[in-house]
Design a protein around this motif. Sequence first.
Motif, mmCIF file in Angstrom:
data_model
loop_
_atom_site.group_PDB
_atom_site.id
_atom_site.type_symbol
_atom_site.label_atom_id
_atom_site.label_comp_id
_atom_site.label_asym_id
_atom_site.label_seq_id
_atom_site.Cartn_x
_atom_site.Cartn_y
_atom_site.Cartn_z
ATOM 1 N N GLY A 1 -18.670 2.253 4.755
ATOM 2 C CA GLY A 1 -19.459 2.074 3.541
ATOM 3 C C GLY A 1 -18.615 2.195 2.282
ATOM 4 N N VAL A 2 -17.690 3.143 2.279
ATOM 5 C CA VAL A 2 -16.798 3.308 1.125
ATOM 6 C C VAL A 2 -15.945 2.061 0.955
ATOM 7 C CG1 VAL A 2 -14.807 4.589 0.245
ATOM 8 C CG2 VAL A 2 -16.775 5.817 1.144
ATOM 9 N N ARG A 3 -15.456 1.511 2.054
ATOM 10 C CA ARG A 3 -14.658 0.282 1.961
ATOM 11 C C ARG A 3 -15.479 -0.884 1.438
ATOM 12 N NH1 ARG A 3 -12.943 0.991 7.648
ATOM 13 N NH2 ARG A 3 -11.775 2.917 7.544
ATOM 14 N N VAL A 4 -16.725 -0.985 1.872
ATOM 15 C CA VAL A 4 -17.601 -2.055 1.382
ATOM 16 C C VAL A 4 -17.850 -1.892 -0.115
ATOM 17 C CG1 VAL A 4 -19.942 -2.973 1.489
ATOM 18 C CG2 VAL A 4 -18.713 -2.517 3.591
ATOM 19 N N VAL A 5 -18.167 -0.685 -0.540
ATOM 20 C CA VAL A 5 -18.426 -0.431 -1.959
ATOM 21 C C VAL A 5 -17.180 -0.725 -2.789
ATOM 22 C CG1 VAL A 5 -18.940 1.368 -3.658
ATOM 23 C CG2 VAL A 5 -20.273 1.230 -1.561
ATOM 24 N N ALA A 6 -16.020 -0.257 -2.348
ATOM 25 C CA ALA A 6 -14.781 -0.497 -3.098
ATOM 26 C C ALA A 6 -14.466 -1.990 -3.160
ATOM 27 C CB ALA A 6 -13.622 0.265 -2.458
ATOM 28 N N GLY A 7 -14.623 -2.681 -2.053
ATOM 29 C CA GLY A 7 -14.369 -4.118 -2.045
ATOM 30 C C GLY A 7 -15.303 -4.883 -2.966
ATOM 31 N N CYS A 8 -16.576 -4.515 -2.954
ATOM 32 C CA CYS A 8 -17.541 -5.168 -3.852
ATOM 33 C C CYS A 8 -17.217 -4.893 -5.313
ATOM 34 C CB CYS A 8 -18.957 -4.695 -3.529
ATOM 35 S SG CYS A 8 -19.591 -5.342 -1.980
ATOM 36 N N MET A 9 -16.799 -3.663 -5.611
ATOM 37 C CA MET A 9 -16.447 -3.334 -6.988
ATOM 38 C C MET A 9 -15.219 -4.121 -7.462
ATOM 39 S SD MET A 9 -18.731 -1.321 -8.118
ATOM 40 C CE MET A 9 -17.986 -0.711 -9.597
ATOM 41 N N VAL A 10 -14.238 -4.277 -6.588
ATOM 42 C CA VAL A 10 -13.048 -5.043 -6.953
ATOM 43 C C VAL A 10 -13.419 -6.512 -7.180
ATOM 44 C CG1 VAL A 10 -10.833 -5.915 -6.102
ATOM 45 C CG2 VAL A 10 -11.393 -3.490 -5.892
ATOM 46 N N LEU A 11 -14.215 -7.089 -6.282
ATOM 47 C CA LEU A 11 -14.633 -8.477 -6.464
ATOM 48 C C LEU A 11 -15.465 -8.653 -7.730
ATOM 49 C CD1 LEU A 11 -15.513 -9.486 -2.805
ATOM 50 C CD2 LEU A 11 -13.530 -10.190 -4.151
ATOM 51 N N LEU A 12 -16.361 -7.714 -7.994
ATOM 52 C CA LEU A 12 -17.153 -7.765 -9.223
ATOM 53 C C LEU A 12 -16.240 -7.699 -10.446
ATOM 54 C CD1 LEU A 12 -19.916 -7.670 -10.685
ATOM 55 C CD2 LEU A 12 -19.772 -5.174 -10.484
ATOM 56 N N SER A 13 -15.235 -6.848 -10.380
ATOM 57 C CA SER A 13 -14.305 -6.723 -11.495
ATOM 58 C C SER A 13 -13.546 -8.023 -11.740
ATOM 59 C CB SER A 13 -13.316 -5.592 -11.215
ATOM 60 O OG SER A 13 -12.307 -5.570 -12.179
ATOM 61 N N VAL A 14 -13.127 -8.675 -10.671
ATOM 62 C CA VAL A 14 -12.419 -9.948 -10.820
ATOM 63 C C VAL A 14 -13.321 -10.997 -11.457
ATOM 64 C CG1 VAL A 14 -11.375 -11.860 -9.534
ATOM 65 C CG2 VAL A 14 -10.795 -9.506 -8.946
ATOM 66 N N VAL A 15 -14.560 -11.072 -11.007
ATOM 67 C CA VAL A 15 -15.511 -12.041 -11.570
ATOM 68 C C VAL A 15 -15.759 -11.740 -13.045
ATOM 69 C CG1 VAL A 15 -17.930 -12.787 -11.484
ATOM 70 C CG2 VAL A 15 -16.608 -12.606 -9.380
ATOM 71 N N LEU A 16 -16.000 -10.480 -13.373
ATOM 72 C CA LEU A 16 -16.251 -10.123 -14.774
ATOM 73 C C LEU A 16 -15.013 -10.347 -15.645
ATOM 74 C CD1 LEU A 16 -18.339 -6.860 -14.280
ATOM 75 C CD2 LEU A 16 -19.166 -9.086 -15.066
ATOM 76 N N THR A 17 -13.836 -10.079 -15.092
ATOM 77 C CA THR A 17 -12.604 -10.316 -15.847
ATOM 78 C C THR A 17 -12.419 -11.798 -16.125
ATOM 79 O OG1 THR A 17 -11.562 -8.366 -14.891
ATOM 80 C CG2 THR A 17 -10.091 -10.037 -15.811
ATOM 81 N N TRP A 18 -12.720 -12.624 -15.161
ATOM 82 C CA TRP A 18 -12.530 -14.071 -15.306
ATOM 83 C C TRP A 18 -13.545 -14.692 -16.260
ATOM 84 C CZ3 TRP A 18 -8.723 -17.233 -14.022
ATOM 85 C CH2 TRP A 18 -8.954 -18.594 -14.053
ATOM 86 N N TRP A 19 -14.836 -14.310 -16.118
ATOM 87 C CA TRP A 19 -15.883 -15.000 -16.852
ATOM 88 C C TRP A 19 -16.429 -14.263 -18.070
ATOM 89 C CZ3 TRP A 19 -16.858 -16.306 -11.390
ATOM 90 C CH2 TRP A 19 -16.552 -17.630 -11.124
ATOM 91 N N VAL A 20 -16.206 -12.969 -18.179
ATOM 92 C CA VAL A 20 -16.801 -12.225 -19.293
ATOM 93 C C VAL A 20 -15.734 -11.768 -20.285
ATOM 94 C CG1 VAL A 20 -18.206 -10.238 -19.951
ATOM 95 C CG2 VAL A 20 -18.752 -11.499 -17.859
ATOM 96 N N HIS A 21 -14.830 -10.884 -19.824
ATOM 97 C CA HIS A 21 -13.820 -10.348 -20.748
ATOM 98 C C HIS A 21 -12.656 -9.772 -19.937
ATOM 99 C CE1 HIS A 21 -12.012 -7.798 -23.859
ATOM 100 N NE2 HIS A 21 -12.607 -8.619 -24.718
ATOM 101 N N PRO A 22 -11.442 -10.021 -20.371
ATOM 102 C CA PRO A 22 -10.268 -9.518 -19.631
ATOM 103 C C PRO A 22 -10.214 -7.993 -19.488
ATOM 104 C CG PRO A 22 -9.593 -11.167 -21.232
ATOM 105 C CD PRO A 22 -11.050 -10.879 -21.490
ATOM 106 N N ALA A 23 -10.885 -7.264 -20.334
ATOM 107 C CA ALA A 23 -10.844 -5.798 -20.250
ATOM 108 C C ALA A 23 -11.534 -5.263 -18.998
ATOM 109 C CB ALA A 23 -11.487 -5.189 -21.495
ATOM 110 N N PHE A 24 -12.308 -6.089 -18.311
ATOM 111 C CA PHE A 24 -12.947 -5.626 -17.076
ATOM 112 C C PHE A 24 -11.937 -5.388 -15.962
ATOM 113 C CE2 PHE A 24 -16.987 -7.113 -18.907
ATOM 114 C CZ PHE A 24 -17.792 -6.041 -18.557
#
Length: 62
Positions: A6-29
């Motif tokens: 579960g920790v690995r799933v949560v960490a992986g989802c957070m990293v993917l979310l961060s990449v998406v937000l960095t790409w489409w919203v703001h580089p500071a993500f």
Amino acid sequence: MTVDNGVRVVAGCMVLLSVVLTWWVHPAFVWLTVFVGLNLIQSAFSGFCPAAMILRRLGCHD
């Protein structure tokens, strides 16, 4: 699901979310990715992981 998986799933989802937000919203993500990485490192040394505590309360087993 075990807490470790579960920790690995949560960490992986957070990293993917961060990449998406960095790409489409703001580089500071990208700092979200840094936070997740640092949290994984400190939990390896200290054994303290907030995500694991939350997952245990949600019913994951060890």
